[in-house]
Write a protein that holds these residues in place. Structure first.
Motif, PDB file in Angstrom:
ATOM      1  N   GLY A   1     -60.865 -57.588 125.357  1.00 19.88           N
ATOM      2  CA  GLY A   1     -62.003 -58.407 124.947  1.00 19.88           C
ATOM      3  C   GLY A   1     -62.485 -58.043 123.547  1.00 19.88           C
ATOM      4  N   LEU A   2     -62.522 -56.747 123.252  1.00 19.43           N
ATOM      5  CA  LEU A   2     -62.897 -56.317 121.902  1.00 19.43           C
ATOM      6  C   LEU A   2     -61.909 -56.833 120.870  1.00 19.43           C
ATOM      7  CD1 LEU A   2     -64.021 -52.612 122.397  1.00 19.43           C
ATOM      8  CD2 LEU A   2     -65.424 -54.520 121.617  1.00 19.43           C
ATOM      9  N   TRP A   3     -60.643 -56.782 121.225  1.00 15.44           N
ATOM     10  CA  TRP A   3     -59.602 -57.274 120.327  1.00 15.44           C
ATOM     11  C   TRP A   3     -59.808 -58.768 120.059  1.00 15.44           C
ATOM     12  CZ3 TRP A   3     -55.737 -60.881 120.635  1.00 15.44           C
ATOM     13  CH2 TRP A   3     -54.723 -60.812 119.685  1.00 15.44           C
ATOM     14  N   ILE A   4     -60.082 -59.545 121.116  1.00 13.88           N
ATOM     15  CA  ILE A   4     -60.320 -60.986 120.968  1.00 13.88           C
ATOM     16  C   ILE A   4     -61.553 -61.223 120.102  1.00 13.88           C
ATOM     17  CG2 ILE A   4     -60.971 -63.109 122.183  1.00 13.88           C
ATOM     18  CD1 ILE A   4     -59.259 -62.034 124.567  1.00 13.88           C
ATOM     19  N   MET A   5     -62.625 -60.481 120.359  1.00 13.41           N
ATOM     20  CA  MET A   5     -63.850 -60.646 119.569  1.00 13.41           C
ATOM     21  C   MET A   5     -63.591 -60.371 118.092  1.00 13.41           C
ATOM     22  SD  MET A   5     -66.134 -61.780 121.575  1.00 13.41           S
ATOM     23  CE  MET A   5     -67.516 -61.674 120.452  1.00 13.41           C
ATOM     24  N   GLY A   6     -62.770 -59.373 117.805  1.00 16.04           N
ATOM     25  CA  GLY A   6     -62.415 -59.085 116.417  1.00 16.04           C
ATOM     26  C   GLY A   6     -61.722 -60.258 115.760  1.00 16.04           C
ATOM     27  N   ARG A   7     -60.844 -60.927 116.495  1.00 13.40           N
ATOM     28  CA  ARG A   7     -60.141 -62.094 115.952  1.00 13.40           C
ATOM     29  C   ARG A   7     -61.106 -63.264 115.764  1.00 13.40           C
ATOM     30  NH1 ARG A   7     -58.150 -58.193 116.355  1.00 13.40           N
ATOM     31  NH2 ARG A   7     -56.072 -57.507 115.936  1.00 13.40           N
ATOM     32  N   LEU A   8     -62.039 -63.427 116.685  1.00 13.33           N
ATOM     33  CA  LEU A   8     -63.028 -64.501 116.537  1.00 13.33           C
ATOM     34  C   LEU A   8     -63.891 -64.265 115.295  1.00 13.33           C
ATOM     35  CD1 LEU A   8     -64.146 -64.948 120.245  1.00 13.33           C
ATOM     36  CD2 LEU A   8     -62.893 -66.617 118.859  1.00 13.33           C
ATOM     37  N   LYS A   9     -64.251 -63.013 115.052  1.00 12.32           N
ATOM     38  CA  LYS A   9     -65.053 -62.703 113.859  1.00 12.32           C
ATOM     39  C   LYS A   9     -64.273 -62.947 112.572  1.00 12.32           C
ATOM     40  CE  LYS A   9     -68.600 -60.050 114.012  1.00 12.32           C
ATOM     41  NZ  LYS A   9     -69.612 -59.064 114.043  1.00 12.32           N
ATOM     42  N   GLU A  10     -62.943 -62.926 112.670  1.00 12.76           N
ATOM     43  CA  GLU A  10     -62.083 -63.236 111.520  1.00 12.76           C
ATOM     44  C   GLU A  10     -61.869 -64.743 111.369  1.00 12.76           C
ATOM     45  OE1 GLU A  10     -58.486 -61.122 112.370  1.00 12.76           O
ATOM     46  OE2 GLU A  10     -59.384 -59.164 111.980  1.00 12.76           O
ATOM     47  N   ASP A  11     -62.586 -65.524 112.182  1.00 11.69           N
ATOM     48  CA  ASP A  11     -62.482 -66.986 112.174  1.00 11.69           C
ATOM     49  C   ASP A  11     -61.099 -67.498 112.567  1.00 11.69           C
ATOM     50  OD1 ASP A  11     -65.154 -67.508 111.532  1.00 11.69           O
ATOM     51  OD2 ASP A  11     -64.759 -67.219 109.397  1.00 11.69           O
ATOM     52  N   ARG A  12     -60.417 -66.758 113.426  1.00 12.65           N
ATOM     53  CA  ARG A  12     -59.141 -67.225 113.958  1.00 12.65           C
ATOM     54  C   ARG A  12     -59.426 -68.271 115.030  1.00 12.65           C
ATOM     55  NH1 ARG A  12     -54.555 -65.464 111.746  1.00 12.65           N
ATOM     56  NH2 ARG A  12     -53.515 -65.243 113.729  1.00 12.65           N
ATOM     57  N   THR A  13     -58.582 -69.262 115.122  1.00 15.57           N
ATOM     58  CA  THR A  13     -58.732 -70.279 116.156  1.00 15.57           C
ATOM     59  C   THR A  13     -58.263 -69.712 117.495  1.00 15.57           C
ATOM     60  OG1 THR A  13     -56.512 -71.195 115.897  1.00 15.57           O
ATOM     61  CG2 THR A  13     -58.261 -72.115 114.467  1.00 15.57           C
ATOM     62  N   VAL A  14     -58.627 -70.376 118.571  1.00 10.26           N
ATOM     63  CA  VAL A  14     -58.184 -69.950 119.896  1.00 10.26           C
ATOM     64  C   VAL A  14     -56.660 -69.999 119.969  1.00 10.26           C
ATOM     65  CG1 VAL A  14     -58.257 -70.477 122.364  1.00 10.26           C
ATOM     66  CG2 VAL A  14     -60.343 -70.596 121.016  1.00 10.26           C
ATOM     67  N   SER A  15     -56.051 -70.996 119.369  1.00 14.42           N
ATOM     68  CA  SER A  15     -54.584 -71.095 119.361  1.00 14.42           C
ATOM     69  C   SER A  15     -53.951 -69.918 118.628  1.00 14.42           C
ATOM     70  CB  SER A  15     -54.132 -72.399 118.703  1.00 14.42           C
ATOM     71  OG  SER A  15     -54.567 -73.498 119.449  1.00 14.42           O
ATOM     72  N   GLN A  16     -54.534 -69.543 117.498  1.00 10.41           N
ATOM     73  CA  GLN A  16     -54.019 -68.403 116.747  1.00 10.41           C
ATOM     74  C   GLN A  16     -54.190 -67.105 117.546  1.00 10.41           C
ATOM     75  OE1 GLN A  16     -56.497 -69.068 113.314  1.00 10.41           O
ATOM     76  NE2 GLN A  16     -54.749 -69.724 112.079  1.00 10.41           N
ATOM     77  N   ILE A  17     -55.353 -66.961 118.173  1.00 13.13           N
ATOM     78  CA  ILE A  17     -55.607 -65.767 118.980  1.00 13.13           C
ATOM     79  C   ILE A  17     -54.609 -65.696 120.129  1.00 13.13           C
ATOM     80  CG2 ILE A  17     -57.262 -64.632 120.514  1.00 13.13           C
ATOM     81  CD1 ILE A  17     -59.484 -65.826 118.683  1.00 13.13           C
ATOM     82  N   PHE A  18     -54.343 -66.830 120.754  1.00 12.71           N
ATOM     83  CA  PHE A  18     -53.381 -66.880 121.853  1.00 12.71           C
ATOM     84  C   PHE A  18     -52.011 -66.390 121.396  1.00 12.71           C
ATOM     85  CE2 PHE A  18     -49.992 -69.443 123.821  1.00 12.71           C
ATOM     86  CZ  PHE A  18     -50.003 -68.862 125.073  1.00 12.71           C
TER      87      PHE A  18
END
Length: 74
Positions: free
Chosen positions: A26-43
């Motif tokens: 979850g922390l890893w995902i939150m870090g990607r969201l803060k980098e403005d990555r899209t859900v598709s990119q995070i996936f």
């Protein structure tokens, strides 16, 4: 961007007072969201980073995103 995130997994929204506790992924995902990555990119990053199958990664990511929405952190 407004969320405060601790290294231990505590997420706090100072605007609403809502908080959420998460694990390492979850922390890893939150870090990607803060980098403005899209859900598709995070996936795609998640499948590569954690060497997991696509179905499990998609299910886990969507569940996490829904928890964030339910807690009004997203």
């Amino acid at each position: 961007q407004r969320l405060a995130i601790s290294d231990e997994g505590f997420i706090f929204d100072p605007e609403t007072g809502n908080s959420f506790t998460t694990n390492k992924v979850g922390l890893w995902i939150m870090g990607r969201l803060k980098e403005d990555r899209t859900v598709s990119q995070i996936f795609e990053d998640m499948v590569e980073q954690f060497d997991t199958d696509r179905e499990e990664a998609q299910r886990d990511l969507m569940d996490f995103m829904e928890q964030l929405r339910a807690s009004r952190l997203l």
